[in-house]
Design a protein around this motif. Sequence first.
Motif, PDB file in Angstrom:
ATOM      1  N   GLU A   6      28.611  -3.462  20.216  1.00  7.98           N
ATOM      2  CA  GLU A   6      27.156  -3.548  20.191  1.00  7.98           C
ATOM      3  C   GLU A   6      26.539  -2.218  19.779  1.00  7.98           C
ATOM      4  OE1 GLU A   6      28.544  -5.813  23.993  1.00  7.98           O
ATOM      5  OE2 GLU A   6      28.951  -3.892  23.025  1.00  7.98           O
ATOM      6  N   SER A   7      25.352  -2.299  19.237  1.00  8.03           N
ATOM      7  CA  SER A   7      24.574  -1.110  18.917  1.00  8.03           C
ATOM      8  C   SER A   7      23.101  -1.481  18.921  1.00  8.03           C
ATOM      9  CB  SER A   7      24.973  -0.525  17.557  1.00  8.03           C
ATOM     10  OG  SER A   7      24.733  -1.470  16.524  1.00  8.03           O
ATOM     11  N   GLY A   8      22.254  -0.458  18.958  1.00  9.05           N
ATOM     12  CA  GLY A   8      20.824  -0.701  18.862  1.00  9.05           C
ATOM     13  C   GLY A   8      20.053  -0.585  20.164  1.00  9.05           C
ATOM     14  N   GLY A   9      20.765  -0.401  21.272  1.00 12.35           N
ATOM     15  CA  GLY A   9      20.067  -0.238  22.529  1.00 12.35           C
ATOM     16  C   GLY A   9      19.321   1.085  22.593  1.00 12.35           C
ATOM     17  N   GLY A  10      18.482   1.211  23.604  1.00 15.52           N
ATOM     18  CA  GLY A  10      17.733   2.443  23.765  1.00 15.52           C
ATOM     19  C   GLY A  10      16.568   2.280  24.693  1.00 15.52           C
ATOM     20  N   LEU A  11      15.665   3.241  24.630  1.00 19.09           N
ATOM     21  CA  LEU A  11      14.468   3.257  25.462  1.00 19.09           C
ATOM     22  C   LEU A  11      13.268   2.841  24.623  1.00 19.09           C
ATOM     23  CD1 LEU A  11      12.980   4.048  28.094  1.00 19.09           C
ATOM     24  CD2 LEU A  11      12.846   6.378  27.169  1.00 19.09           C
TER      25      LEU A  11
END
Length: 126
Positions: A6-11
């Motif tokens: 997965e990628s793209g997570g964040g605040l």
Amino acid sequence: QAQLEESGGGLVQAGGSLRLSCAASERTFGGYFMGWFRQAPGKEREFVAVISWSGSSTYYGDSAKGRFTISRGNAKSTVYLQMSSLKPEDTAVYYCVAHSALYGNSWSSPLAYRYWGQGTQVTVSS
């Protein structure tokens, strides 16, 4: 060993948008159901969305309906989750999942999926 990354997570601030991506290590996942679960601290894993191998069928959890959209990339072994109108209660670790077949209403059960990614953190601030 087959993997999901997965990628793209964040605040992000409440009301904002975020797009998660999941890439499978093998092209065979192009023929699999692929989807997303999430888990907030102290809570059980919650079904978010799933998409069929062709992309013609999608299912969403109640919390995702109307705000999130799941889609597959041209390579089919990639899946995306576009999240809009995010709320603080969407804060969780989001996991990509995959399985070769789903039966009945099993698509909402974490037990129905053999393959899981490591997860990506999504934090929505108020």
